[in-house]
Design an enzyme around this catalytic site. Structure first.
Site, PDB file in Angstrom:
ATOM      1  N   GLY A 177      37.206  41.539  43.176  1.00  0.00           N
ATOM      2  CA  GLY A 177      37.410  40.147  43.518  1.00  0.00           C
ATOM      3  C   GLY A 177      37.903  40.022  44.952  1.00  0.00           C
ATOM      4  O   GLY A 177      38.557  40.925  45.468  1.00  0.00           O
ATOM      5  N   SER A 178      37.583  38.902  45.602  1.00  0.00           N
ATOM      6  CA  SER A 178      38.104  38.663  46.946  1.00  0.00           C
ATOM      7  C   SER A 178      39.540  38.159  46.838  1.00  0.00           C
ATOM      8  O   SER A 178      40.035  37.875  45.749  1.00  0.00           O
ATOM      9  CB  SER A 178      37.226  37.648  47.673  1.00  0.00           C
ATOM     10  OG  SER A 178      35.937  38.187  47.849  1.00  0.00           O
ATOM     11  N   GLY A 179      40.215  38.047  47.991  1.00  0.00           N
ATOM     12  CA  GLY A 179      41.594  37.585  47.987  1.00  0.00           C
ATOM     13  C   GLY A 179      42.582  38.706  48.247  1.00  0.00           C
ATOM     14  O   GLY A 179      43.788  38.459  48.292  1.00  0.00           O
ATOM     15  N   HIS A 180      42.076  39.939  48.392  1.00  0.00           N
ATOM     16  CA  HIS A 180      42.952  41.086  48.649  1.00  0.00           C
ATOM     17  C   HIS A 180      42.751  41.644  50.054  1.00  0.00           C
ATOM     18  O   HIS A 180      43.120  42.781  50.334  1.00  0.00           O
ATOM     19  CB  HIS A 180      42.687  42.194  47.629  1.00  0.00           C
ATOM     20  CG  HIS A 180      42.763  41.754  46.215  1.00  0.00           C
ATOM     21  ND1 HIS A 180      43.918  41.230  45.675  1.00  0.00           N
ATOM     22  CD2 HIS A 180      41.837  41.725  45.218  1.00  0.00           C
ATOM     23  CE1 HIS A 180      43.688  40.916  44.402  1.00  0.00           C
ATOM     24  NE2 HIS A 180      42.440  41.192  44.110  1.00  0.00           N
ATOM     25  N   LYS A 230      38.889  49.528  40.717  1.00  0.00           N
ATOM     26  CA  LYS A 230      40.272  49.266  40.339  1.00  0.00           C
ATOM     27  C   LYS A 230      40.281  48.893  38.857  1.00  0.00           C
ATOM     28  O   LYS A 230      39.373  48.206  38.378  1.00  0.00           O
ATOM     29  CB  LYS A 230      40.866  48.113  41.172  1.00  0.00           C
ATOM     30  CG  LYS A 230      40.835  48.390  42.672  1.00  0.00           C
ATOM     31  CD  LYS A 230      41.772  47.480  43.465  1.00  0.00           C
ATOM     32  CE  LYS A 230      41.432  45.999  43.418  1.00  0.00           C
ATOM     33  NZ  LYS A 230      40.031  45.651  43.765  1.00  0.00           N
ATOM     34  N   ASP A 253      36.029  44.347  36.455  1.00  0.00           N
ATOM     35  CA  ASP A 253      35.513  45.301  37.435  1.00  0.00           C
ATOM     36  C   ASP A 253      34.929  46.530  36.754  1.00  0.00           C
ATOM     37  O   ASP A 253      33.849  47.003  37.102  1.00  0.00           O
ATOM     38  CB  ASP A 253      36.638  45.747  38.389  1.00  0.00           C
ATOM     39  CG  ASP A 253      37.034  44.640  39.358  1.00  0.00           C
ATOM     40  OD1 ASP A 253      36.138  43.947  39.855  1.00  0.00           O
ATOM     41  OD2 ASP A 253      38.238  44.473  39.616  1.00  0.00           O
ATOM     42  N   HIS A 278      47.158  39.973  41.137  1.00  0.00           N
ATOM     43  CA  HIS A 278      46.603  38.652  40.831  1.00  0.00           C
ATOM     44  C   HIS A 278      47.690  37.741  40.310  1.00  0.00           C
ATOM     45  O   HIS A 278      47.427  36.702  39.711  1.00  0.00           O
ATOM     46  CB  HIS A 278      45.493  38.751  39.787  1.00  0.00           C
ATOM     47  CG  HIS A 278      44.479  39.792  40.110  1.00  0.00           C
ATOM     48  ND1 HIS A 278      44.523  41.050  39.567  1.00  0.00           N
ATOM     49  CD2 HIS A 278      43.426  39.764  40.945  1.00  0.00           C
ATOM     50  CE1 HIS A 278      43.524  41.756  40.060  1.00  0.00           C
ATOM     51  NE2 HIS A 278      42.841  41.006  40.899  1.00  0.00           N
TER      52      HIS A 278
END
Ligand code: ADP
Ligand code: MG
Length: 574
Positions: free
Chosen positions: A52-55, A103, A108, A217
């Site tokens: 996921g994006s945001g990291h 991860k 994922d 998250h």
């Protein structure tokens, strides 16, 4: 919410456009959202990660010489699809195989595994490793194992160097496994996190409290405590990690990572505390990283990662690296073949022309016909669209508020795919629907529903009409597929709590009329859905909530009930 964005829906798209302009050494496939390096030497194992994006900068910021060959970007905090991962695998394939770095989050793992399977079936050698370094959440039935966090950064660097040196797929995999065995992390949140699409903080954290062990998250950590000094917080983090793994008398690579909204000045204070504490405990810190490497959008806080280092790991750590977020040593100049040039040389497979005329079918009115199966998909797409907001609300309560959008998008793309492919057997329609769900749904539910339809169709094969025993067998095959892919069972608050009772009922109605069997199945579906209210989620994102998941219908169970209901309507009301 104050954020530097244009439209919450376009955050990932626009960030990738900017990233490409900022870093000419990257090439981005904007449709598939894969970030490639333009300078991959052909003769090497491809190293691929994503999530996921945001990291950010993880993972795209680590694409480049000595690190990743490709990073796959999902929506914010949402796994990419197998289709995206497949694009990364085929776009980097130089014949020496690929290692996927995953991860440990349910979505994922499912999506990357599915892509690995697809690539293997096409003859590409693919291995994967799952990073699970977060000591905060213990292995228990309430988690999908430990979460993968900061160690991922160190692993991508070290395995990246091994691949760049020309090591084989098995050798690179072994180095990655060693990093996973010898590394541990733990984080702390000072504030919550605000997803652009949600607009408000994901959880409430009082002004004077912090949460030890929080996930990237914003998943619950170990406990909340009153705010205290950097020294005391560092002590808690170091204690938690050293209790879990004995780093005493070892050399260590240490990362003190910011979660996104913590000033560097505070990170250095924390690093100073950590370094002194580790020295007291006999851990020799020989390399370090201090900064924002794996973030949680705008969360304030930090995480600590410790990796036990030996000569091999240190040599690989020190090897040159040139990526947007990590650069040292000399850049290697190698004869360059860009991934796009490689792709251009790929021979496109000749698809045999498809016969469009269906064979004459002998419909007796006693079974489900192929055209009813198509209607099932159409009604399902309608139902998901109508109930999208409701499903989103259910997922907002115990997950991440994306199930409505995921499944509505998935079923509508499945319907389009069916109409385009015009399948002439149950096996084929199952495959078309399954593959389209797998590649269009970004969450855990995509590969699971995808697997259901694939196996469902496979089991029926090519018959004219589906009678009750065949339907029961197909449901059972679909359910078994979901169980083995998701490693879940009845009673764990998932879609299986609908699918399994439906399969049971259909088997029990083996000798009954189709209409009776379907009515009973419909009843079982709704009952199963409602029974998830009292269950504790043990699989998927909702499991992070533990007992807090009680009192809500599971979103996947709700969508599964809608699917069963649509099937019944498609057959009974024709
Ligand atoms: P994500 O959890 O990645 O956001 P969705 O929101 O689309 O994905 O789907 C969530 C649903 O998927 C859950 O409500 C649950 O029914 C189902 N699910 C999640 N993990 C599993 C699993 N391991 N086995 C079966 N179903 C699962
Ligand atoms: Mg969800």
């Amino acid at each position: 919410m104050k954020k530097l964005i244009n439209n919450p829906a376009n955050v990932v798209t626009e960030a990738l456009l900017g990233m490409e302009l900022a870093h000419p050494q990257l090439r981005i496939d904007h449709e598939k959202r894969v970030i490639f390096r333009t300078s991959s030497p052909t003769e090497k194992v491809a190293l691929i990660s994503g999530g996921g994006s945001g990291h950010e900068p993880l993972h795209g910021g680590f694409v480049g010489t000595g690190m990743l060959d490709a990073a796959v970007a999902g929506e914010i905090f949402t796994s990419p699809t197998p289709g995206q991962v497949s694009a990364a695998i085929s776009g980097t394939d130089g014949g020496k195989g690929a290692l996927l770095i995953i991860k440990n989050y349910t979505g994922d793992v499912l999506n990357f595994q599915m892509a690995a399977e697809l690539a293997q079936s096409e003859g590409i050698d693919v291995n994967y490793v799952v990073v699970k370094d977060d000591v905060a959440v213990e292995d228990s039935s309430f988690t999908a194992g430990r979460r993968g966090v900061g160690l991922t950064v160190l692993l991508e660097k070290i395995a990246g160097a091994a691949a760049e040196e020309g090591q084989s797929l098995d050798e690179v995999t072994a180095v990655a496994q060693k990093v996973i065995e010898q590394g541990r992390s733990m984080g702390v949140a000072l504030t919550s996190v605000t997803l652009p699409a949600v607009g408000k903080p994901s959880f409430d954290l009082p002004e004077d409290e912090i949460e030890m062990g929080v996930g990237i998250h914003g998943e619950p950590g170990r406990h909340r405590i009153k705010m205290k000094s950097a020294h005391e917080i560092a002590q808690d983090l170091v204690d938690a990690i050293l209790t879990d793994y004995d780093f005493t008398h070892s050399d260590a690579i240490v990362m003190l990572n910011g979660m996104g909204a913590t000033p560097l000045v505070e990170l250095y204070i924390m690093y100073g505390e950590v370094a002194r504490l580790l020295a007291q405990r006999g851990v020799r810190v020989v390399r370090n990283l201090v900064g924002n490497y794996i973030t949680s959008i705008d969360m304030a806080g930090c995480s600590l990662t410790i990796l036990k280092a030996d000569d091999e790991l240190l040599r690989l750590w020190d090897a040159p690296v040139a990526t947007p977020a990590l650069t040292w040593g000399h850049t290697i100049s190698t004869p360059q073949t860009s991934a796009s040039a490689k792709l251009a040389h790929k021979v496109t497979k000749d698809q045999p022309a498809k016969a469009t005329a269906h064979r004459d079918r002998h419909e007796t009115g006693q079974g489900i016909t192929l055209s009813q199966m198509r209607t099932w998909i159409e009604l399902s797409a309608q139902a998901m669209d109508t109930h999208q907001d409701q499903l989103t609300e259910l997922d907002a309560a115990i997950g991440d508020a994306d199930h409505g959008a995921n499944i509505a998008r998935g079923m509508s793309s499945a319907l389009n795919a069916v109409d385009k492919a015009d399948p002439d057997s149950f096996a084929e329609i199952g495959k078309v629907v399954g593959m389209s769900l797998v590649s269009s749904v970004g969450g855990a539910s995509g590969p699971l529903y995808g697997t259901f339809f694939l196996r469902f169709g496979q089991e029926i094969g090519d018959v004219d009409e589906v009678d009750v025993p065949t339907l029961a067998a197909a449901f059972r095959a679909g359910v078994d597929g979901v169980r083995s892919r998701g490693k879940a069972d009845a009673g764990e608050k998932t879609m299986l709590d609908v699918f399994m009772p439906v399969a049971d009922v259909l088997e029990a109605y083996n000798d009954a009329q189709l209409s009776d069997a379907l009515s009973a199945a419909q009843q079982a579906a709704f009952t199963g859905r409602d029974q998830t209210i009292d269950m504790i989620a043990k699989k998927g994102r909702a499991s992070y909530l533990g007992e807090r998941s009680i009192g809500h219908i599971d979103p996947g169970a709700a969508s599964a009930a809608l699917l069963v209901d649509a099937l019944v309507t498609a057959v009974m009301e024709k």
